[in-house]
Design a protein around this motif. Sequence first.
Motif, mmCIF file in Angstrom:
data_model
loop_
_atom_site.group_PDB
_atom_site.id
_atom_site.type_symbol
_atom_site.label_atom_id
_atom_site.label_comp_id
_atom_site.label_asym_id
_atom_site.label_seq_id
_atom_site.Cartn_x
_atom_site.Cartn_y
_atom_site.Cartn_z
ATOM 1 N N GLN A 317 48.038 35.812 41.330
ATOM 2 C CA GLN A 317 48.398 36.649 40.186
ATOM 3 C C GLN A 317 49.593 37.559 40.439
ATOM 4 N N HIS A 318 49.791 38.026 41.679
ATOM 5 C CA HIS A 318 50.873 38.977 41.853
ATOM 6 C C HIS A 318 52.242 38.297 41.796
ATOM 7 N N ARG A 321 51.434 35.860 37.755
ATOM 8 C CA ARG A 321 50.969 36.664 36.618
ATOM 9 C C ARG A 321 50.129 35.818 35.672
ATOM 10 N N GLU A 322 50.513 35.707 34.397
ATOM 11 C CA GLU A 322 49.606 35.031 33.452
ATOM 12 C C GLU A 322 49.422 33.544 33.748
ATOM 13 N N ALA A 324 48.760 32.347 36.820
ATOM 14 C CA ALA A 324 48.081 32.228 38.114
ATOM 15 C C ALA A 324 46.858 31.314 38.011
ATOM 16 N N SER A 326 44.031 32.040 39.100
ATOM 17 C CA SER A 326 42.869 32.899 38.910
ATOM 18 C C SER A 326 43.381 34.335 38.836
ATOM 19 N N ASN A 327 42.533 35.253 38.368
ATOM 20 C CA ASN A 327 42.969 36.658 38.363
ATOM 21 C C ASN A 327 42.469 37.402 39.600
ATOM 22 N N ILE A 328 41.750 36.722 40.495
ATOM 23 C CA ILE A 328 41.128 37.444 41.617
ATOM 24 C C ILE A 328 42.203 38.075 42.505
ATOM 25 N N CYS A 329 41.924 39.300 42.951
ATOM 26 C CA CYS A 329 42.833 40.044 43.810
ATOM 27 C C CYS A 329 41.999 40.505 45.002
ATOM 28 N N SER A 330 41.346 41.674 44.934
ATOM 29 C CA SER A 330 40.395 42.036 45.985
ATOM 30 C C SER A 330 39.303 40.977 46.034
ATOM 31 N N PRO B 177 48.042 40.536 33.400
ATOM 32 C CA PRO B 177 48.286 39.305 32.645
ATOM 33 C C PRO B 177 47.370 38.156 33.079
ATOM 34 N N ALA B 178 47.046 38.082 34.372
ATOM 35 C CA ALA B 178 46.172 36.990 34.832
ATOM 36 C C ALA B 178 44.787 37.118 34.204
ATOM 37 N N THR B 181 44.774 35.975 30.606
ATOM 38 C CA THR B 181 44.709 34.515 30.490
ATOM 39 C C THR B 181 43.281 34.011 30.678
ATOM 40 N N GLY B 282 40.366 43.740 52.474
ATOM 41 C CA GLY B 282 40.630 42.939 51.270
ATOM 42 C C GLY B 282 39.481 42.989 50.271
#
Lengths: 449, 486
Positions: A317-318, A321-322, A324, A326-330, B177-178, B181, B282
Amino acid sequence: MAFRYLPMTEQDKADMLAKIGVETVDELFSDIPENVRYQGRLRLKEAKSEPALYKELSDLAAKNVNVKNFTSFLGAGVYDHYIPSIVDHVISRSEFYTAYTPYQPEISQGELQAIFEFQTMICELTGMDVANSSMYDGGTALAEAAMLATGQTKRRTILISEAIHPEYKEVVKTYAKGQKLQVEEVPLNNGVTDIESLKNQLTDDVACVLVQYPNFFGRIESLREIEPVVHGNHSLFIVSANPVALGILTPPGKFGADIVTGDAQPFGIPQSFGGPHCGFFAVSKKFMRKIPGRLVGQTTDENGNRGFVLTLQAREQHIRREKATSNICSNQALNALAASVTMTALGKKGIREMAIGNIQKANYAKNVFKQNGFEIVYDGPSFNEFVVKLDKPVEGLTSYLLQSGVIGGYDLGKVDPKYAGQMLVCVTEIRTKEEIDTFVEKVRAYHHG
Amino acid sequence: MVKDNFPLIFEISKPGRIGYSLPEIDVPETDIDRLLPEDYIRTEEPELPEVSELDIIRHYTALSKRNHGVDSGFYPLGSCTMKYNPKINEDVARLPGFAHIHPLQDESSVQGALELMYDLMEHLKEITGMDEVTLQPAAGAHGEWTGLMLIRAYHEANGDFHKTKVIIPDSAHGTNPASATVAGFETITVKSNEFGLVDIDDLKRVVGSDTAALMLTNPNTLGLFEENIVEMAEIVHAVGGKLYYDGANLNAIMGKARPGDMGFDVVHLNLHKTFTGPHGGGGPGSGPVGVKKELIPFLPKPVLVKKNNEFFFDYDRPQSIGRVKPFYGNFGINVRAYTYIRTMGPDGLRQVTENAVINANYMMRSLAPYYDLPYDRHCKHEFVISGRRQKKLGVRTLDIAKRLLDFGFHPPTIYFPLNVEESMMIEPTETESKETLDAFIETMIQIAKEAEENPEIVQEAPHTTVVGRLDETKAARKPILKYVRE
Ligand SMILES: Cc1ncc(COP(=O)(O)O)c(C=O)c1O
């Protein structure tokens, strides 16, 4: 008032404000419009000293029945296993737990290497090519696997075995709603996914088929029979697996699974009322660039020394962005570390021994129930869980057992009224013969009492 | 430090060593071939290491020394709020009555845990000015997606199926944005103006009847408070859209302003940032979501309720978006956050915010002569400087980041915000002393000088770490993602 986490003295404050060029702190907040500036004092409980707060929270904790003082036969997705003492010592090293995502690899080699080892061990257990650095939990990992499959196949239906953990199913359905996907359940035959029904449900809109191994009722799904049916339809085969069971069971990768997910909680992670646990996500090579979440890869520095970095970040995502994957970060890195330490401690021999301990003890318990006249619903090969049928509501039994220091099995009537009177019993390697005998005796006493 | 090829655990493995102590199998055993079908008995052993307990401890101790955490030194990683992680939190989370309870135990046997969750929700409601909170989401991004799903369910319940767009500023974190979506929305980007704030005219241009929500963090990722927040809320609400608050930056406003009062309808919090959950290398995090009244019916189930001083889960929520996570969220992290809130109390939390903002402004003013400050005004808890002056000398922000490693500092965030060239996002947090800030400032000034006088030393950094600068391109071109025995 002074606080032990706040080192700024009055003098520091005066010096710093002077450097900034303001008279008061309030000036720094003057950009908050008057009408939304909070003027009051938050109505929160007052600060407490360390000893007073510790006492209060210890008392609160003591109100809960815990699996250390009670004998637990409760599993259903969260398990009471051997946790080596070393695990907490390792994850308590603050260089690990007070760090964040290793964005700066040169000062994060410890974390990166530990995760690289985690990825390796998950691949070994699942029989897959690539594993990521962790997901939130087994439920969201499974949901993300289904999302990967729908994106990959451009099909919009997810077939999910009825014998998948009911809460995982709910999570998959919520994720599917976001993408306007269809989720259909595949019914069971004697506690395992019914192949004939599956065949009938496989249309050209089916992106993937999701099964659990061992399944929610403890049974071993016939991955060998399911795989060709799924792949014959060009759908993806997704298996949610209990990683301890993979110490003895043929890994899903061997049966041709495309994605294997699950939760590593059984490896040294406390039950902690359901979280934080540790999802894992493993794929065959062709989906390497579709995998969600962080991946650690090996590389070299300018002197040719081996080192590790976060890699293939163009999926994430970083960067994307839209778009990606997945939206997972941590994620759940610290728990992945706990699982790594546990897998390391168990090693090649211990993982098998532990898995066998589960099977033997659960099988013994199953037999004792049978000898005492209880029906085992869906009798057949199982891992560490099985279903016992009662003629009385499970709820009453749960309370009865709690009074004598036992946490009973899971009341399947809570999942669906059609399962009323059925109890999902879990027996892991740490239960003893005596505990099992006493448990069955108590269930019998309640049942006939 | 010595450079070396540090061994993998697999490389010190030796057949015959063990590191475990399993309970004996004290029940009569059955042949495993009779318990499992032949096909399902594993024939190849997984290649897990065979090592002794001391081998394991030495290995991980050595690894830990190759890692930098907040306890090791300053960690001004912007947007991540790398504040001190209190030790009492760790002790409380490890109490057997919190760490060793099963989520499916009878509710009567976990009243203490439910009480803690309930009281945490009450505290978070007050801090954010929202009407209800769910603790289910596992992290910030998970909370974003949950919040957007709630907004979608709300619009759909009103028959507004055409509200398919989420407006997000160009300065936003990538998860925004992710998450949009994943929740099934289309992302529309709104520009920032020359002051680093959302361009109101651009907002008016992109907003419309298809707007489902505007997603913002305030202060924004440049550390600047969106002064026009009330007007922005009016613009979005006027077309029936909802306002979403990314709580990553809550550390800047505790006791000073509340998202609920600014007009936000949904907010997620990062308990692993503002509320001291340790970042764990993390994760795990925790990303509770707060909502205004009209969104309550859609909250994930089950919802924790209190009745006659007893706590229980309500599953009868016909309009719920469903579950977003098995069980009830990252309870262990929630316990830590609760312990922190109760340690600080209302005055402490306000003090946290004030000190975080003073620290950030102090650093910003101290660095302004040496680096470009794209937006020259008071910041909140963090600020962004640009290395474009140094770039002209051939020194990139990445080089500056690597050079900081030589001095024992974790560098600032450099991968976003995308609307500032060569950005460095610096968030000192309130738990750092003036002495630490001064040491960092001096180092940054020295690096700025080096960039002019001796750029190679910066370009070739780091010089003192256990490995040199790593080849990320090589890692991505031919990925090696696991150990393969030779
Ligand atoms: C501004 C902002 N929003 C959202 C997130 C995502 O939070 P998490 O990493 O907990 O998913 C982050 C953190 O990385 C952030 O800095």
